[in-house]
Design an enzyme around this catalytic site. Structure first.
Site, PDB file in Angstrom:
ATOM      1  N   CYS A 130       1.689  18.211  -9.883  1.00  0.00           N
ATOM      2  CA  CYS A 130       2.217  18.742  -8.633  1.00  0.00           C
ATOM      3  C   CYS A 130       1.521  18.073  -7.453  1.00  0.00           C
ATOM      4  O   CYS A 130       0.288  17.994  -7.406  1.00  0.00           O
ATOM      5  CB  CYS A 130       2.018  20.254  -8.582  1.00  0.00           C
ATOM      6  SG  CYS A 130       2.544  21.018  -7.022  1.00  0.00           S
ATOM      7  N   CYS A 133      -0.756  20.889  -5.589  1.00  0.00           N
ATOM      8  CA  CYS A 133      -1.974  21.497  -6.119  1.00  0.00           C
ATOM      9  C   CYS A 133      -2.591  20.758  -7.298  1.00  0.00           C
ATOM     10  O   CYS A 133      -3.659  21.130  -7.768  1.00  0.00           O
ATOM     11  CB  CYS A 133      -1.694  22.947  -6.520  1.00  0.00           C
ATOM     12  SG  CYS A 133      -0.516  23.113  -7.889  1.00  0.00           S
ATOM     13  N   CYS A 190       1.390  26.935  -7.430  1.00  0.00           N
ATOM     14  CA  CYS A 190       1.462  27.036  -5.968  1.00  0.00           C
ATOM     15  C   CYS A 190       2.834  27.450  -5.442  1.00  0.00           C
ATOM     16  O   CYS A 190       2.997  27.657  -4.235  1.00  0.00           O
ATOM     17  CB  CYS A 190       1.044  25.720  -5.320  1.00  0.00           C
ATOM     18  SG  CYS A 190       2.196  24.347  -5.563  1.00  0.00           S
ATOM     19  N   CYS A 217      15.722  18.248 -13.699  1.00  0.00           N
ATOM     20  CA  CYS A 217      16.066  17.274 -12.667  1.00  0.00           C
ATOM     21  C   CYS A 217      15.105  17.491 -11.499  1.00  0.00           C
ATOM     22  O   CYS A 217      15.253  18.440 -10.737  1.00  0.00           O
ATOM     23  CB  CYS A 217      17.518  17.468 -12.238  1.00  0.00           C
ATOM     24  SG  CYS A 217      18.162  16.186 -11.156  1.00  0.00           S
TER      25      CYS A 217
END
Length: 255
Positions: A130, A133, A190, A217
Protein backbone atom coordinates in the site's frame (compact mmCIF):
# COMPACT_ATOMS: atom_id res chain seq x y z
CA UNK A 1 -37.80 -21.16 -23.60
CA UNK A 2 -38.40 -19.48 -20.25
CA UNK A 3 -34.68 -18.96 -19.68
CA UNK A 4 -34.25 -17.53 -23.17
CA UNK A 5 -37.08 -15.09 -22.52
CA UNK A 6 -35.52 -13.93 -19.26
CA UNK A 7 -32.12 -13.45 -20.89
CA UNK A 8 -33.69 -11.52 -23.75
CA UNK A 9 -35.55 -9.32 -21.27
CA UNK A 10 -32.41 -8.36 -19.39
CA UNK A 11 -30.51 -7.75 -22.62
CA UNK A 12 -33.29 -5.39 -23.67
CA UNK A 13 -33.19 -3.62 -20.30
CA UNK A 14 -29.40 -3.32 -20.53
CA UNK A 15 -29.61 -1.88 -24.06
CA UNK A 16 -32.42 0.48 -23.11
CA UNK A 17 -30.53 1.64 -20.05
CA UNK A 18 -27.39 2.30 -22.09
CA UNK A 19 -29.30 4.41 -24.60
CA UNK A 20 -31.30 6.14 -21.89
CA UNK A 21 -28.12 7.20 -20.09
CA UNK A 22 -27.23 9.49 -22.97
CA UNK A 23 -30.38 11.51 -22.32
CA UNK A 24 -29.51 12.23 -18.72
CA UNK A 25 -27.36 15.11 -17.42
CA UNK A 26 -24.68 12.59 -16.49
CA UNK A 27 -24.16 11.81 -20.15
CA UNK A 28 -22.03 14.93 -20.56
CA UNK A 29 -19.36 13.26 -18.43
CA UNK A 30 -18.79 10.63 -21.10
CA UNK A 31 -17.30 13.18 -23.46
CA UNK A 32 -14.55 13.94 -20.97
CA UNK A 33 -13.36 10.35 -20.85
CA UNK A 34 -10.70 8.87 -23.05
CA UNK A 35 -11.75 6.05 -25.36
CA UNK A 36 -11.06 3.36 -22.76
CA UNK A 37 -10.74 5.40 -19.58
CA UNK A 38 -13.22 4.76 -16.80
CA UNK A 39 -12.23 7.72 -14.66
CA UNK A 40 -10.53 11.07 -14.77
CA UNK A 41 -7.39 11.33 -12.66
CA UNK A 42 -5.52 14.50 -11.76
CA UNK A 43 -2.99 13.57 -14.43
CA UNK A 44 -5.69 13.80 -17.09
CA UNK A 45 -8.14 16.43 -15.86
CA UNK A 46 -8.16 18.60 -12.76
CA UNK A 47 -11.95 18.88 -12.57
CA UNK A 48 -12.82 16.51 -9.72
CA UNK A 49 -16.54 16.89 -10.45
CA UNK A 50 -16.13 14.68 -13.50
CA UNK A 51 -14.48 11.81 -11.63
CA UNK A 52 -16.29 8.50 -12.24
CA UNK A 53 -15.48 5.10 -10.82
CA UNK A 54 -15.51 1.82 -12.71
CA UNK A 55 -18.79 0.69 -11.19
CA UNK A 56 -20.35 4.17 -11.11
CA UNK A 57 -20.17 4.26 -14.89
CA UNK A 58 -22.19 1.07 -15.00
CA UNK A 59 -24.84 2.80 -12.93
CA UNK A 60 -25.29 5.37 -15.69
CA UNK A 61 -25.92 2.56 -18.16
CA UNK A 62 -27.96 0.18 -16.03
CA UNK A 63 -31.17 2.03 -15.17
CA UNK A 64 -32.52 -1.14 -13.58
CA UNK A 65 -29.60 -1.20 -11.13
CA UNK A 66 -31.84 -0.24 -8.22
CA UNK A 67 -33.35 -3.72 -8.43
CA UNK A 68 -30.08 -5.31 -7.33
CA UNK A 69 -30.15 -4.34 -3.68
CA UNK A 70 -32.19 -2.34 -1.23
CA UNK A 71 -29.39 0.23 -1.14
CA UNK A 72 -28.36 2.26 -4.20
CA UNK A 73 -26.73 -0.14 -6.65
CA UNK A 74 -23.12 0.43 -7.64
CA UNK A 75 -22.87 3.43 -5.31
CA UNK A 76 -19.52 4.29 -3.82
CA UNK A 77 -19.25 2.77 -0.37
CA UNK A 78 -20.34 5.20 2.34
CA UNK A 79 -18.05 3.57 4.91
CA UNK A 80 -15.46 5.88 6.40
CA UNK A 81 -11.90 5.50 5.10
CA UNK A 82 -10.61 6.43 8.56
CA UNK A 83 -12.81 5.09 11.36
CA UNK A 84 -11.92 1.58 12.46
CA UNK A 85 -8.59 1.35 10.64
CA UNK A 86 -5.28 0.87 12.44
CA UNK A 87 -3.48 3.63 10.53
CA UNK A 88 -5.27 6.97 10.68
CA UNK A 89 -4.35 10.49 9.63
CA UNK A 90 -6.27 13.66 8.99
CA UNK A 91 -6.96 14.44 5.36
CA UNK A 92 -4.50 17.32 5.62
CA UNK A 93 -1.82 14.92 6.84
CA UNK A 94 -2.60 12.47 4.04
CA UNK A 95 -2.28 15.30 1.52
CA UNK A 96 1.22 16.00 2.83
CA UNK A 97 2.22 12.33 2.82
CA UNK A 98 0.87 11.33 -0.59
CA UNK A 99 1.31 12.58 -4.12
CA UNK A 100 -1.77 14.11 -5.81
CA UNK A 101 -2.36 10.88 -7.74
CA UNK A 102 -1.98 8.69 -4.66
CA UNK A 103 -4.32 10.92 -2.67
CA UNK A 104 -6.85 10.94 -5.51
CA UNK A 105 -7.00 7.15 -5.50
CA UNK A 106 -6.43 6.14 -1.89
CA UNK A 107 -8.30 8.90 -0.08
CA UNK A 108 -10.87 10.10 -2.64
CA UNK A 109 -11.67 6.72 -4.16
CA UNK A 110 -10.67 7.83 -7.65
CA UNK A 111 -9.67 5.68 -10.60
CA UNK A 112 -6.62 6.20 -12.77
CA UNK A 113 -6.74 5.94 -16.55
CA UNK A 114 -5.88 2.48 -17.94
CA UNK A 115 -2.23 1.88 -18.84
CA UNK A 116 -1.21 5.02 -16.93
CA UNK A 117 0.75 3.19 -14.20
CA UNK A 118 4.21 1.73 -14.58
CA UNK A 119 3.11 -1.22 -12.43
CA UNK A 120 0.75 -2.57 -15.08
CA UNK A 121 3.81 -3.89 -16.90
CA UNK A 122 5.83 -4.83 -13.81
CA UNK A 123 6.65 -8.55 -14.03
CA UNK A 124 9.48 -8.99 -11.54
CA UNK A 125 9.14 -11.10 -8.40
CA UNK A 126 8.24 -9.12 -5.32
CA UNK A 127 5.51 -7.55 -3.24
CA UNK A 128 3.02 -4.81 -4.04
CA UNK A 129 2.43 -2.79 -0.89
CA UNK A 130 0.00 0.00 0.00
CA UNK A 131 1.34 3.42 -0.97
CA UNK A 132 -0.35 4.87 2.10
CA UNK A 133 0.88 2.62 4.88
CA UNK A 134 3.22 0.00 3.42
CA UNK A 135 0.99 -3.00 4.14
CA UNK A 136 1.76 -5.96 1.80
CA UNK A 137 -1.29 -6.33 -0.44
CA UNK A 138 -0.40 -8.55 -3.39
CA UNK A 139 2.35 -11.01 -4.27
CA UNK A 140 3.77 -10.96 -7.77
CA UNK A 141 2.84 -14.64 -8.08
CA UNK A 142 -0.81 -13.61 -8.21
CA UNK A 143 -0.31 -10.89 -10.84
CA UNK A 144 -1.42 -11.40 -14.44
CA UNK A 145 -2.13 -9.33 -17.54
CA UNK A 146 -5.89 -8.98 -17.95
CA UNK A 147 -5.78 -6.61 -20.90
CA UNK A 148 -7.81 -4.02 -19.01
CA UNK A 149 -4.95 -1.59 -18.51
CA UNK A 150 -4.91 -1.89 -14.72
CA UNK A 151 -2.62 -4.12 -12.63
CA UNK A 152 -4.59 -7.30 -12.03
CA UNK A 153 -4.25 -9.97 -9.36
CA UNK A 154 -5.92 -13.27 -8.60
CA UNK A 155 -5.73 -13.07 -4.81
CA UNK A 156 -4.50 -10.74 -2.05
CA UNK A 157 -1.80 -11.31 0.54
CA UNK A 158 -2.98 -12.86 3.79
CA UNK A 159 -2.41 -11.29 7.19
CA UNK A 160 0.54 -12.62 9.19
CA UNK A 161 -1.36 -12.25 12.45
CA UNK A 162 -4.44 -14.02 11.10
CA UNK A 163 -3.86 -16.30 8.08
CA UNK A 164 -7.62 -16.55 7.54
CA UNK A 165 -7.94 -12.81 6.83
CA UNK A 166 -6.40 -11.01 3.88
CA UNK A 167 -4.79 -7.58 3.97
CA UNK A 168 -7.34 -6.41 1.41
CA UNK A 169 -10.83 -5.54 2.60
CA UNK A 170 -13.76 -6.24 0.28
CA UNK A 171 -16.88 -4.08 0.29
CA UNK A 172 -19.90 -5.80 1.84
CA UNK A 173 -22.33 -6.16 -1.06
CA UNK A 174 -24.94 -8.73 -2.02
CA UNK A 175 -23.80 -11.82 -3.90
CA UNK A 176 -25.83 -10.77 -6.91
CA UNK A 177 -24.29 -7.32 -7.01
CA UNK A 178 -20.80 -8.77 -6.61
CA UNK A 179 -21.36 -11.27 -9.42
CA UNK A 180 -22.71 -8.58 -11.73
CA UNK A 181 -20.66 -5.48 -10.94
CA UNK A 182 -17.93 -6.37 -8.47
CA UNK A 183 -17.11 -4.72 -5.17
CA UNK A 184 -14.74 -2.05 -3.93
CA UNK A 185 -11.54 -3.19 -2.24
CA UNK A 186 -9.49 -1.24 0.31
CA UNK A 187 -6.32 -1.61 2.31
CA UNK A 188 -7.41 -3.26 5.54
CA UNK A 189 -4.81 -1.28 7.51
CA UNK A 190 -5.45 2.33 6.43
CA UNK A 191 -8.76 2.13 4.52
CA UNK A 192 -7.23 3.44 1.31
CA UNK A 193 -9.19 2.73 -1.87
CA UNK A 194 -7.40 0.23 -4.11
CA UNK A 195 -9.83 -0.61 -6.89
CA UNK A 196 -12.43 -3.31 -7.41
CA UNK A 197 -12.70 -7.10 -7.35
CA UNK A 198 -14.74 -8.92 -9.97
CA UNK A 199 -15.99 -12.50 -10.14
CA UNK A 200 -14.82 -13.03 -13.72
CA UNK A 201 -11.56 -14.90 -13.17
CA UNK A 202 -12.94 -17.74 -15.30
CA UNK A 203 -12.48 -15.48 -18.33
CA UNK A 204 -8.70 -15.67 -17.98
CA UNK A 205 -7.59 -19.28 -18.56
CA UNK A 206 -3.92 -19.91 -18.05
CA UNK A 207 -3.68 -17.24 -15.34
CA UNK A 208 -3.89 -17.46 -11.53
CA UNK A 209 -7.32 -15.78 -11.75
CA UNK A 210 -8.77 -18.81 -13.49
CA UNK A 211 -8.11 -20.86 -10.35
CA UNK A 212 -9.48 -18.31 -7.85
CA UNK A 213 -12.35 -17.10 -10.02
CA UNK A 214 -11.53 -13.52 -9.03
CA UNK A 215 -9.89 -10.54 -10.70
CA UNK A 216 -8.62 -7.78 -8.44
CA UNK A 217 -8.54 -4.75 -10.71
CA UNK A 218 -6.21 -2.37 -8.87
CA UNK A 219 -5.14 1.20 -9.47
CA UNK A 220 -1.37 1.14 -9.79
CA UNK A 221 -1.12 4.54 -8.13
CA UNK A 222 -2.35 3.00 -4.88
CA UNK A 223 0.64 0.66 -4.79
CA UNK A 224 4.40 0.58 -4.41
CA UNK A 225 6.35 -2.38 -5.78
CA UNK A 226 9.22 -3.83 -3.74
CA UNK A 227 11.25 -6.37 -5.74
CA UNK A 228 12.60 -9.47 -4.03
CA UNK A 229 16.12 -9.02 -5.36
CA UNK A 230 17.54 -6.12 -3.42
CA UNK A 231 21.02 -4.68 -3.71
CA UNK A 232 23.64 -5.70 -1.18
CA UNK A 233 24.30 -2.11 -0.06
CA UNK A 234 21.21 -2.17 2.14
CA UNK A 235 19.30 0.58 0.35
CA UNK A 236 15.70 -0.38 -0.36
CA UNK A 237 14.74 -0.42 -4.02
CA UNK A 238 11.09 0.28 -4.85
CA UNK A 239 8.92 1.51 -7.69
CA UNK A 240 6.05 3.92 -7.14
CA UNK A 241 2.89 3.03 -9.00
CA UNK A 242 1.86 6.63 -9.55
CA UNK A 243 4.62 6.92 -12.15
CA UNK A 244 3.74 6.55 -15.85
CA UNK A 245 5.09 3.62 -17.86
CA UNK A 246 8.66 3.99 -19.05
CA UNK A 247 9.38 3.27 -22.71
CA UNK A 248 13.02 2.47 -22.14
CA UNK A 249 14.52 2.76 -18.67
CA UNK A 250 12.60 1.65 -15.61
CA UNK A 251 12.55 4.44 -12.99
CA UNK A 252 13.91 3.11 -9.72
CA UNK A 253 13.98 4.91 -6.39
CA UNK A 254 16.39 4.42 -3.57
CA UNK A 255 15.26 5.05 -0.04
Amino acid sequence: MASSTIISFFLFIFFFGSVNSFFTPAASSWGRLQSTSLAVSPQDDGDAKNVMLRREMMQKSLTFGALLTASPAYARSAKSRTTGYDVQHTEAEWAQMLSPQQSFILRQGGTESPYSSILEGEDRAGLFVCAGCGTPLFNSKEKFHSGTGWPSYAAPTMSKSNPDVSNVEMEDVSTFQYQLAGAEVRCRTCGGHLGDVFADGFLFPGTPAFATGKRYCIDGGALIFVPNNQSADGELEFVRGDLPPAKSARPVFQG
